[in-house]
Design a protein around this motif. Structure first.
Motif, short mmCIF file in Angstrom:
data_model
loop_
_atom_site.label_atom_id
_atom_site.label_comp_id
_atom_site.label_asym_id
_atom_site.label_seq_id
_atom_site.Cartn_x
_atom_site.Cartn_y
_atom_site.Cartn_z
N LYS A 191 36.77 54.10 51.74
CA LYS A 191 36.79 52.69 52.13
C LYS A 191 35.38 52.21 52.42
CE LYS A 191 37.08 49.90 56.02
NZ LYS A 191 36.38 50.01 57.28
N LYS A 192 34.61 53.05 53.07
CA LYS A 192 33.26 52.64 53.38
C LYS A 192 32.46 52.44 52.11
CE LYS A 192 32.19 55.06 57.46
NZ LYS A 192 31.30 56.10 58.02
N ALA A 193 32.66 53.35 51.20
CA ALA A 193 31.91 53.23 49.95
C ALA A 193 32.31 51.97 49.20
CB ALA A 193 32.14 54.47 49.08
N ILE A 194 33.58 51.69 49.20
CA ILE A 194 34.03 50.48 48.51
C ILE A 194 33.41 49.27 49.16
CG2 ILE A 194 36.04 49.03 48.09
CD1 ILE A 194 37.69 51.51 47.76
N LYS A 195 33.49 49.23 50.48
CA LYS A 195 32.98 48.06 51.17
C LYS A 195 31.48 47.91 50.95
CE LYS A 195 33.36 45.52 55.39
NZ LYS A 195 31.96 45.24 55.69
N LEU A 196 30.81 49.03 51.01
CA LEU A 196 29.37 48.96 50.85
C LEU A 196 28.99 48.42 49.48
CD1 LEU A 196 26.56 49.79 52.01
CD2 LEU A 196 26.82 51.87 50.71
N MET B 299 38.35 40.95 45.28
CA MET B 299 38.95 42.18 45.82
C MET B 299 40.46 42.08 45.83
SD MET B 299 36.33 43.10 48.91
CE MET B 299 36.73 44.80 49.21
N GLN B 300 40.94 40.90 46.13
CA GLN B 300 42.38 40.74 46.15
C GLN B 300 42.98 40.94 44.77
OE1 GLN B 300 43.04 36.94 47.96
NE2 GLN B 300 43.85 37.85 49.82
N LEU C 29 41.71 42.58 42.38
CA LEU C 29 41.58 43.98 42.00
C LEU C 29 42.66 44.82 42.67
CD1 LEU C 29 39.73 45.80 40.32
CD2 LEU C 29 38.55 46.39 42.42
N ALA C 30 42.90 44.56 43.92
CA ALA C 30 43.93 45.32 44.62
C ALA C 30 45.29 45.06 43.98
CB ALA C 30 43.94 44.93 46.10
N LYS C 31 45.51 43.81 43.67
CA LYS C 31 46.79 43.49 43.04
C LYS C 31 46.92 44.19 41.71
CE LYS C 31 47.14 38.94 43.92
NZ LYS C 31 47.26 37.56 43.41
N ALA C 32 45.84 44.16 40.96
CA ALA C 32 45.89 44.77 39.65
C ALA C 32 46.14 46.26 39.75
CB ALA C 32 44.58 44.50 38.91
N THR C 33 45.46 46.91 40.68
CA THR C 33 45.69 48.34 40.80
C THR C 33 47.12 48.61 41.24
OG1 THR C 33 43.95 47.96 42.41
CG2 THR C 33 43.85 50.00 41.19
N ASP C 34 47.62 47.77 42.10
CA ASP C 34 49.02 47.92 42.50
C ASP C 34 49.92 47.85 41.29
OD1 ASP C 34 49.40 46.43 45.81
OD2 ASP C 34 49.10 48.49 45.09
N LEU C 35 49.70 46.83 40.52
CA LEU C 35 50.53 46.67 39.34
C LEU C 35 50.38 47.85 38.41
CD1 LEU C 35 49.84 42.92 38.85
CD2 LEU C 35 52.05 43.92 39.31
N LEU C 36 49.18 48.30 38.26
CA LEU C 36 48.97 49.44 37.40
C LEU C 36 49.77 50.64 37.89
CD1 LEU C 36 45.18 49.37 36.55
CD2 LEU C 36 47.08 49.43 34.96
N ASN C 37 49.70 50.85 39.17
CA ASN C 37 50.42 51.99 39.69
C ASN C 37 51.91 51.83 39.50
OD1 ASN C 37 48.04 53.02 40.43
ND2 ASN C 37 48.25 52.66 42.63
N GLU C 38 52.36 50.63 39.73
CA GLU C 38 53.80 50.41 39.54
C GLU C 38 54.19 50.66 38.10
OE1 GLU C 38 54.93 47.88 43.26
OE2 GLU C 38 55.97 47.67 41.36
N ARG C 39 53.38 50.11 37.26
CA ARG C 39 53.71 50.29 35.84
C ARG C 39 53.70 51.75 35.48
NH1 ARG C 39 51.38 47.47 30.89
NH2 ARG C 39 50.88 45.92 32.43
N GLN D 124 39.32 40.23 56.19
CA GLN D 124 40.02 40.38 54.92
C GLN D 124 39.30 41.37 54.02
OE1 GLN D 124 40.61 36.23 53.73
NE2 GLN D 124 42.53 36.88 52.83
N VAL D 125 37.98 41.29 54.02
CA VAL D 125 37.22 42.21 53.18
C VAL D 125 37.47 43.64 53.63
CG1 VAL D 125 34.89 42.94 52.59
CG2 VAL D 125 35.46 40.53 52.55
N GLU D 126 37.45 43.82 54.93
CA GLU D 126 37.71 45.17 55.45
C GLU D 126 39.08 45.67 55.02
OE1 GLU D 126 34.35 46.19 58.01
OE2 GLU D 126 36.26 47.25 57.90
N PHE D 127 40.03 44.84 55.21
CA PHE D 127 41.40 45.23 54.89
C PHE D 127 41.55 45.53 53.41
CE2 PHE D 127 45.86 45.34 54.81
CZ PHE D 127 46.30 44.55 53.77
N LEU D 128 40.96 44.70 52.60
CA LEU D 128 41.10 44.91 51.16
C LEU D 128 40.38 46.17 50.72
CD1 LEU D 128 40.75 41.28 49.85
CD2 LEU D 128 42.68 42.80 49.50
#
Lengths: 240, 565
Positions: free
Chosen positions: A35-40, A175-176, A178-188, B431-435
């Motif tokens: 998570k830190k790496a992603i945020k960074l 980011m949203q 992307l998160a949604k897309a990965t979710d969908l990918l996983n579901e698929r 939101q950024v943190e959460f995402l």
């Protein structure tokens, strides 16, 4: 004003770049580290879209560069960026004298607060001073929120906040999605796995005796039909 | 002054005031009349004596807003004498018809504060049209040349100038709104507080002609004009200075007096006399120059300045004549050119900082510091001036923030707005943190395979799909060939997409089909991700055909973020 779409595209591009540079696959990272790496990488990416023009972007990069572990990533990410950002990552945001100024201002403020005289003042003046105090307090909070806000005066603080809000929004949007897309990918993937194992089950039922007996995986598959992950693996194994 | 004129002016003024202040609706109509008149006449717009061209333009719009509220409080009584004597010139005919003498009188009784605000409003209104007109560039180029002639035609508008000045003083906070349409940010900064200052006077003094109008517009328009600009700058300055609502009684007193004086000025030198009054005789160096243009405007501006200084001074009374007015007008340019060296050198220069009206012909186009002119009734201390400029800047930027932060449109006041901004920034950061946390859990290997994302994005999110596509298009990287796999995969996942998705599909199919295979593999073989990851990533970076990307970019939905500065 920059088009929000271009901001998002640029941010996404740089972010993916940074994520790749993080080299996740090679390391065994805990979730927090990931998570830190992603945020960074997201922060650096959104800061680099500004190309060092704004104070907050430079401050963001400088903050990230302070920790050595991140500094490497930052430098790698900014390899193709403008000179300004590179300088910031190497030198730091504020010259030492500015720190002194800020510190002395804080001392002054504290001393002023200490020796404030509570005098009876007319109502209007009192109200005004209260309002001023409120505004001052909030400005302090805002300064702590916006990266690099401590070093700005009121006017530029508001400008930086404006820019920062826009960039934050773009970051959150990307980011949203992307998160949604990965979710969908996983579901698929899950669905496909289930479909796969269903097909497998159909096959296995076609020649039940031999399969059931000879293939331990089949038995295993039947037992673990409920578990999607297992079935997925089963499905994968059978399909591959 | 002649009674006839006076009456006429009174009527006009009252009607103006009345119209402006009592109801926004009526005001626009009145203004329209006046503007019509103005328009009819040439630049000089001196169709009738004492007729001051009013810049219609924004006048109606702006003034209505600002004047409406202020008008009521404004007590036209003060204006009666001086303004009447001057050519308010609104549309003497139309105005007069509409004027209702009774109301002004009633209003006159109002408190001084209200009076001031009313003045400001009118000033705002008055100034508006000129500014708008100036913006159109109609007046600017011609004003300098034409105004002198027209101005000379104007009867003494000392009252006019004074009124303009007063309006600018009293202008409420609408100035910035009014000014905004003009798109002159600098002046905005200076006059945001003043609100419609500039506009008020302009409206009020249509008769002053373009010059006055432009001056009233002050900030922006004035700058552009050459000679007229000077006058305008003067007036603008006045306006700016006056714009800030004056709360002191003193102002009222001074206003009244200035009115009177203005009236007197009207007699002969008209503009000049007004100028003389306003300028306080500070600068009477160039009588001739200002005579034509500066006339009213310069009179106004110096008058406003003067009023600041002399308050209820009878200086206004001085029939300094053209010279004074000219000087006053001239002073402006000088003052402006000087920058803030002479904070108190002249009464007109009310402040250490001068408003840099770009229109000043002789002014250098750029100066390092900001010139601010103190508004009437405000301290001319350089500190307070700087404070004021700073405050105006801040409030201007807060307006942008209001648009950006959702739910801030109704909020007024710095503290509450800052609260909202802080909350918003905090929520965005959270939101950024959460995402990022979510992405860390959803993607155990952090392998963001782009083609998978592309497919998903296209299906479910136009923005991301377009962005990702664009992204892939924009990242031209050469990568080793990838495994071929079913090309139809991606197609299958695009059921019922919009037209732009077709383009996306094309792009994807053309370039990314090999990746789909990789994508599938990666999702299905989580264990073998090291190579797959690289493959996927590389595939993600494959650039689409240029035309595709262009198409995609062209079909991108409009920016998602509404707040654009």
């Amino acid at each position: 004003m920059r088009a929000p779409q271009s901001i998002k595209q640029e941010f996404l591009k740089k972010w993916i770049l940074g994520l790749q540079l993080c080299d996740f696959a090679k390391q065994n990272m805990s979730m927090l580290e990931r998570k830190k790496a992603i945020k960074l990488s997201a922060d650096i990416a959104i800061a680099s879209t500004r190309n060092g023009m704004t104070c907050w972007s430079r401050a963001l990069v400088a903050k990230a560069s302070r920790d050595y572990g991140d500094k490497v990533l930052v430098e790698r990410m900014l390899a193709s960026e403008s000179e300004k950002l590179k300088k910031v990552s190497s030198i730091g945001l504020i010259a030492p004298n500015k720190w002194v100024i800020i510190r002395s201002k804080k001392i002054l403020r504290k001393s002023r607060r200490a020796r404030r005289v509570r005098s009876s003042v007319p109502q209007s003046v009192l109200a005004k001073s209260i309002a001023k105090k409120m505004v001052k307090k909030r400005t302090q909070v805002l300064k702590s929120l916006v990266p690099g806000g401590e070093f700005m005066d009121d006017i530029s603080l508001i400008e930086e906040t404006l820019d920062y809000i826009i960039s934050l929004r773009a970051q959150v949007d990307v980011m949203q999605t992307l998160a949604k897309a990965t979710d969908l990918l996983n579901e698929r993937a899950k669905v496909q796995a289930q479909v796969g194992h269903l097909a497998l089950a159909a096959e296995s039922t076609a020649s039940p005796t031999a399969r059931l007996i000879s293939d331990p995986s089949e038995a295993f598959f039947k037992q673990t039909r409920e578990s999607p992950q297992v079935t997925r693996h089963q499905g994968h194994r059978s399909s591959s | 002054m002649e009674m006839g004129d006076k009456d006429k002016f009174e009527l006009e003024k009252r009607s103006d005031n009345h119209i402006n202040y009592h109801s926004p609706d009526s005001m626009p109509s009145d203004w329209r009349y006046s503007s019509a008149n103005v328009a009819n006449s040439s630049l000089g717009l001196v169709s009738t004596d004492n007729q001051m061209p009013v810049c219609r333009g924004d006048l109606v719009g702006v003034s209505s807003c600002s004047s409406a509220s202020m008008v009521d409080s404004f007590s036209p009584g003060q204006w009666d004498h001086p303004t009447n004597s001057q050519n308010l010139g609104f549309c003497d005919i139309s105005v007069q018809n509409n004027a209702s003498t009774s109301n002004p009188m009633g209003i006159r009784k109002g408190g001084p504060a209200s009076l001031r605000t009313g003045l400001d409003k009118t000033l705002d209104i008055g100034w508006n049209p000129p500014s708008s007109m100036l913006k159109g560039g109609i007046f600017l180029p011609t004003a300098p040349g034409v105004l002198p002639q027209s101005l000379s035609q104007f009867p003494e508008d000392s009252a006019f100038i004074e009124r303009a000045a007063r309006f600018s003083y009293f202008n409420g906070g609408n100035f910035s709104d009014m000014v905004n349409p003009f798109g002159i940010p600098e002046s905005m900064d200076l006059y945001s507080k003043g609100g419609g200052m500039m506009q008020g006077p302009q409206e009020v003094f249509p008769g002053s002609g373009l010059k006055s109008l432009s001056v009233v517009q002050g900030q922006k328009n004035v700058m552009n004009m050459g000679d007229s600009s000077r006058d305008t700058s003067l007036s603008v300055e006045h306006v700016a200075i006056e714009g800030s609502p004056l709360k002191n009684e003193k102002k009222n007193g001074s206003l009244v007096r200035s009115h009177d004086e203005a009236k007197q000025g009207v007699g002969g030198s008209g503009n000049e006399s007004e100028e003389a009054e306003f300028s306080g005789g500070g600068r009477q160096d160039k009588p001739s120059k200002l005579e034509g243009n500066g006339g009213e405007l310069s009179a106004k501006s110096p008058a406003s300045k003067k009023r600041k200084r002399n308050g209820q001074d009878a200086d206004l009374d001085q029939a300094k004549g053209t010279q004074q007015s000219v000087e006053a007008a001239k002073d402006n340019p000088e003052v402006q050119q000087k920058g803030d060296e002479n904070p108190t050198s002249t009464p007109i220069k009310a402040t250490g900082k001068q408003c840099k009206l770009g229109s000043q012909a002789s002014d250098p186009p750029k100066e390092e510091y900001i010139h601010v002119r103190a508004r009437r009734g405000q301290a001319t201390n350089s500190h307070s001036l700087a404070e004021r400029v700073r405050r105006e800047k801040i409030s201007e930027r807060m307006k942008f923030l209001q648009d950006l932060v959702p739910g801030c449109s109704k909020v007024t006041g710095k503290a509450v707005m800052l609260d909202e901004i802080i909350n918003y920034v905090q929520s965005l950061q959270r939101q950024v943190e959460f995402l990022s946390m979510k992405l860390a859990t959803v993607n155990p290997r952090l392998d963001f395979n782009t083609e998978g994302l592309l497919a998903k994005d296209i299906l479910h999110s136009r923005a991301v799909s377009s962005s990702t596509l664009a992204f892939s298009a924009e990242v031209p990287m050469v990568y080793p060939p990838f495994n071929a796999s079913q090309p139809g995969f991606i197609q299958a996942s695009f059921p019922g997409m919009e037209s732009h998705s077709d383009m996306l599909r094309r792009a994807i199919n053309s370039q990314l089909t090999p990746m789909t295979g990789g994508f599938k593999e990666t999702t299905q073989l989580p264990n073998a991700w090291d190579d797959e990851l690289h493959n996927v990533v590389q595939m993600g970076y494959v650039t689409c055909a240029p035309q595709d990307s262009q198409d995609i970019n062209g079909s991108l939905p409009p920016g998602h973020m509404k707040a654009e500065l």
